[in-house]
Design an enzyme around this catalytic site. Structure first.
Site, PDB file in Angstrom:
ATOM      1  N   GLU A  56       0.827  -1.214   0.000  1.00  0.00           N
ATOM      2  CA  GLU A  56       0.000   0.000   0.000  1.00  0.00           C
ATOM      3  C   GLU A  56       0.859   1.261   0.000  1.00  0.00           C
ATOM      4  O   GLU A  56       1.936   1.278   0.599  1.00  0.00           O
ATOM      5  CB  GLU A  56      -0.879   0.015   1.259  1.00  0.00           C
ATOM      6  CG  GLU A  56      -1.860  -1.137   1.297  1.00  0.00           C
ATOM      7  CD  GLU A  56      -2.404  -1.446   2.684  1.00  0.00           C
ATOM      8  OE1 GLU A  56      -3.539  -1.940   2.764  1.00  0.00           O
ATOM      9  OE2 GLU A  56      -1.711  -1.208   3.688  1.00  0.00           O
ATOM     10  N   ASP A 229      -7.680  -5.176   8.689  1.00  0.00           N
ATOM     11  CA  ASP A 229      -7.277  -3.925   8.038  1.00  0.00           C
ATOM     12  C   ASP A 229      -7.155  -4.050   6.522  1.00  0.00           C
ATOM     13  O   ASP A 229      -6.461  -3.263   5.890  1.00  0.00           O
ATOM     14  CB  ASP A 229      -5.957  -3.419   8.648  1.00  0.00           C
ATOM     15  CG  ASP A 229      -4.811  -4.415   8.474  1.00  0.00           C
ATOM     16  OD1 ASP A 229      -5.059  -5.512   7.937  1.00  0.00           O
ATOM     17  OD2 ASP A 229      -3.682  -4.093   8.869  1.00  0.00           O
TER      18      ASP A 229
HETATM   19  N1  LIG Z   1      -4.479  -0.888  12.247  1.00  0.00           N
HETATM   20  C1  LIG Z   1      -3.233  -0.548  12.020  1.00  0.00           C
HETATM   21  O1  LIG Z   1      -2.900   0.617  11.960  1.00  0.00           O
HETATM   22  C2  LIG Z   1      -2.201  -1.635  11.898  1.00  0.00           C
HETATM   23  C3  LIG Z   1      -0.836  -1.308  11.977  1.00  0.00           C
HETATM   24  C4  LIG Z   1       0.094  -2.326  11.952  1.00  0.00           C
HETATM   25  C5  LIG Z   1      -0.322  -3.646  11.798  1.00  0.00           C
HETATM   26  N2  LIG Z   1      -1.653  -3.926  11.680  1.00  0.00           N
HETATM   27  C6  LIG Z   1      -2.127  -5.312  11.560  1.00  0.00           C
HETATM   28  O2  LIG Z   1      -1.941  -5.927  12.821  1.00  0.00           O
HETATM   29  C7  LIG Z   1      -1.818  -7.326  12.644  1.00  0.00           C
HETATM   30  C8  LIG Z   1      -0.655  -7.859  13.449  1.00  0.00           C
HETATM   31  O3  LIG Z   1       0.551  -7.375  12.900  1.00  0.00           O
HETATM   32  P1  LIG Z   1       1.958  -7.954  13.418  1.00  0.00           P
HETATM   33  O4  LIG Z   1       2.992  -7.114  12.777  1.00  0.00           O
HETATM   34  O5  LIG Z   1       1.930  -8.092  14.892  1.00  0.00           O
HETATM   35  O6  LIG Z   1       1.909  -9.411  12.742  1.00  0.00           O
HETATM   36  P2  LIG Z   1       2.671 -10.733  13.235  1.00  0.00           P
HETATM   37  O7  LIG Z   1       2.557 -11.701  12.092  1.00  0.00           O
HETATM   38  O8  LIG Z   1       4.005 -10.410  13.753  1.00  0.00           O
HETATM   39  O9  LIG Z   1       1.772 -11.258  14.464  1.00  0.00           O
HETATM   40  C9  LIG Z   1       0.453 -11.690  14.300  1.00  0.00           C
HETATM   41  C10 LIG Z   1       0.181 -12.788  15.319  1.00  0.00           C
HETATM   42  O10 LIG Z   1      -1.191 -13.171  15.216  1.00  0.00           O
HETATM   43  C11 LIG Z   1      -1.248 -14.560  15.540  1.00  0.00           C
HETATM   44  N3  LIG Z   1      -2.532 -15.104  15.085  1.00  0.00           N
HETATM   45  C12 LIG Z   1      -2.954 -15.339  13.830  1.00  0.00           C
HETATM   46  N4  LIG Z   1      -4.203 -15.855  13.843  1.00  0.00           N
HETATM   47  C13 LIG Z   1      -4.574 -15.914  15.152  1.00  0.00           C
HETATM   48  C14 LIG Z   1      -5.767 -16.343  15.820  1.00  0.00           C
HETATM   49  N5  LIG Z   1      -6.796 -16.805  15.132  1.00  0.00           N
HETATM   50  N6  LIG Z   1      -5.815 -16.257  17.152  1.00  0.00           N
HETATM   51  C15 LIG Z   1      -4.748 -15.793  17.880  1.00  0.00           C
HETATM   52  N7  LIG Z   1      -3.590 -15.386  17.298  1.00  0.00           N
HETATM   53  C16 LIG Z   1      -3.518 -15.442  15.951  1.00  0.00           C
HETATM   54  C17 LIG Z   1      -0.024 -15.132  14.834  1.00  0.00           C
HETATM   55  O11 LIG Z   1       0.337 -16.394  15.356  1.00  0.00           O
HETATM   56  C18 LIG Z   1       1.029 -14.050  15.108  1.00  0.00           C
HETATM   57  O12 LIG Z   1       1.790 -14.333  16.264  1.00  0.00           O
HETATM   58  C19 LIG Z   1      -1.682  -7.533  11.136  1.00  0.00           C
HETATM   59  O13 LIG Z   1      -2.915  -8.009  10.642  1.00  0.00           O
HETATM   60  C20 LIG Z   1      -1.363  -6.173  10.596  1.00  0.00           C
HETATM   61  O14 LIG Z   1      -1.793  -6.008   9.265  1.00  0.00           O
HETATM   62  C21 LIG Z   1      -2.593  -2.952  11.739  1.00  0.00           C
END
Ligand SMILES: NC(=O)c1ccc[n+]([C@@H]2O[C@H](COP(=O)([O-])OP(=O)(O)OC[C@H]3O[C@@H](n4cnc5c(N)ncnc54)[C@H](O)[C@@H]3O)[C@@H](O)[C@H]2O)c1
Length: 355
Positions: A56, A229
């Site tokens: 993005e 998101d």
């Molecule tokens: N809203 C925002 O501004 C914003 C900003 C940054 C990241 N994000 C989003 O936040 C999320 C997390 O990002 P990250 O960098 O920590 O990713 P990451 O991959 O480091 O961590 C995500 C975790 O979620 C766990 N997970 C997946 N499915 C699950 C479930 N059903 N139940 C419990 N745990 C589960 C995974 O095992 C992993 O440890 C992503 O989806 C990312 O796109 C949003």
């Protein structure tokens, strides 16, 4: 010259200021910029989707500064040894278009997201909130825990991840930096949510997941939904949204990308800036259920880049780089190639006479 800030520089900024203090300043900076909402030229981000993820571009500007962020979201990346989210961005002068700053934004995204979550929770969660469930214990999770502990008075986090290794990593990191924060490892999302005042969902999975179901809600809960998101990537059951008052960053983007994508086009939401400026109420009663359906908006990166620029200047951090040519004669771009003269080149003065 353009200033380059690397991840190491961001680490140096956080070490110099302290993580909690830097997050606090970031919340103030965000609040200041959200309050100027109408002075920004805003658009939903431009997303290029592929089977496993999304890349993005997130542009925004006001009368003096323009910023953009490049960011990806690839939930499968961690299996390849890469982060799910990686980012960098630019801050430029509107007057001239000159790029002033080129910065890493991977660490910064985690900090600005946690700071935005706190900014929203201050208006939407109960002021007496002490317990937060954190579902998804990956890269973003420490930042969320530390921000809510330091800036919202959270004293206990209840943790769940389908990967127990991620939770163990989170517990170890919290023990080192926030020893007063009680971390409870839970066996399921339902177990984590039980007794929580705030529920942060921050999972990564490219699917319509139902991390939070309506029967897990309790009166007065605030849901900080961070991981839903992207189109086809949600965390909250639609009935969770129906049971709550829902707040978003920028409605046109959130309707496409947020958990809100599951709801009809006329489902009512309130943009956060309206609460921050007093145009709309935040939490109205102790029993109300509130949801901050966060997707991440360009304004948050604008605020972060502005703060990074000013803090790096103050601390003497960053490296000047020639990202665009630095020319004595701005019309002589060709001279920037520094080509060797051809063996029989006509001297410049004579060439001018011939012409
Ligand atoms: N809203 C925002 O501004 C914003 C900003 C940054 C990241 N994000 C989003 O936040 C999320 C997390 O990002 P990250 O960098 O920590 O990713 P990451 O991959 O480091 O961590 C995500 C975790 O979620 C766990 N997970 C997946 N499915 C699950 C479930 N059903 N139940 C419990 N745990 C589960 C995974 O095992 C992993 O440890 C992503 O989806 C990312 O796109 C949003």
């Amino acid at each position: 010259m353009t200033t380059l800030l690397t991840t190491r520089d961001i680490g140096a900024i956080v070490a110099a200021k302290g993580l909690a203090a830097f997050l606090g300043t970031l919340v103030e900076t965000l609040e200041h910029d959200f309050a100027r909402w109408e002075s920004f030229d805003k658009s939903a981000r431009v997303a290029n989707h592929s089977a496993d993820g999304v890349i993005e571009l997130m542009p925004i500007s006001d009368a003096s500064l323009y910023t953009f962020k490049y960011v990806n979201g690839h939930p499968k990346n961690t299996r390849l040894g890469l982060p799910t989210v990686m980012a960098f961005g630019v801050l430029a002068e509107v007057d001239t278009g000159r790029p002033e700053l080129l910065s890493e934004l991977t660490l910064t995204t985690a900090m600005r997201t946690a700071a935005t979550s706190v900014l929203a929770a201050r208006r939407l969660a109960r002021a007496d909130s002490r317990v937060m469930a954190v579902i998804g214990n990956g890269a973003q999770s420490e930042f969320q825990c530390v921000a809510f502990h330091a800036l919202m008075g959270i004293t206990e986090v209840r943790l769940f991840d389908v990967d127990p290794g991620a939770t163990a990593k989170l517990v170890a990191n919290l023990r080192a930096v926030a020893p007063a924060l009680r971390a409870v490892v839970c066996a399921s999302a339902a177990d984590a949510v039980r007794g929580a005042d705030i529920v942060t969902t921050v999972t990564a999975d490219k699917t319509n997941a139902t991390i939070l179901l309506p029967d897990m809600l309790a009166p007065g809960m605030h849901v900080n939904g961070v991981g839903g998101d992207c189109p086809g990537k949600t965390e909250l059951h639609p009935d969770v949204l129906r049971a709550a008052r829902v707040f978003v960053e920028y409605e046109p983007q959130s309707r496409i990308e947020g958990d809100l994508q599951q709801m009809p086009a006329d489902f009512p939401v309130t943009e956060l800036w309206r609460v921050l400026t007093g145009a709309a109420p935040g939490r109205r009663s102790a029993d109300e259920i509130t949801v901050f359906d966060s997707v991440g908006f360009a304004l948050e990166d604008y605020s972060a880049l502005r703060l990074l620029r000013d803090t790096a200047r103050e601390l003497g951090l960053g490296r000047p780089i020639e990202l665009v040519p630095d020319m004595a004669d701005p019309k002589n771009l060709f001279g920037e190639l520094h080509l060797p003269a051809a063996p029989h080149a006509v001297p410049a003065a004579r060439a001018a006479t011939i012409a």
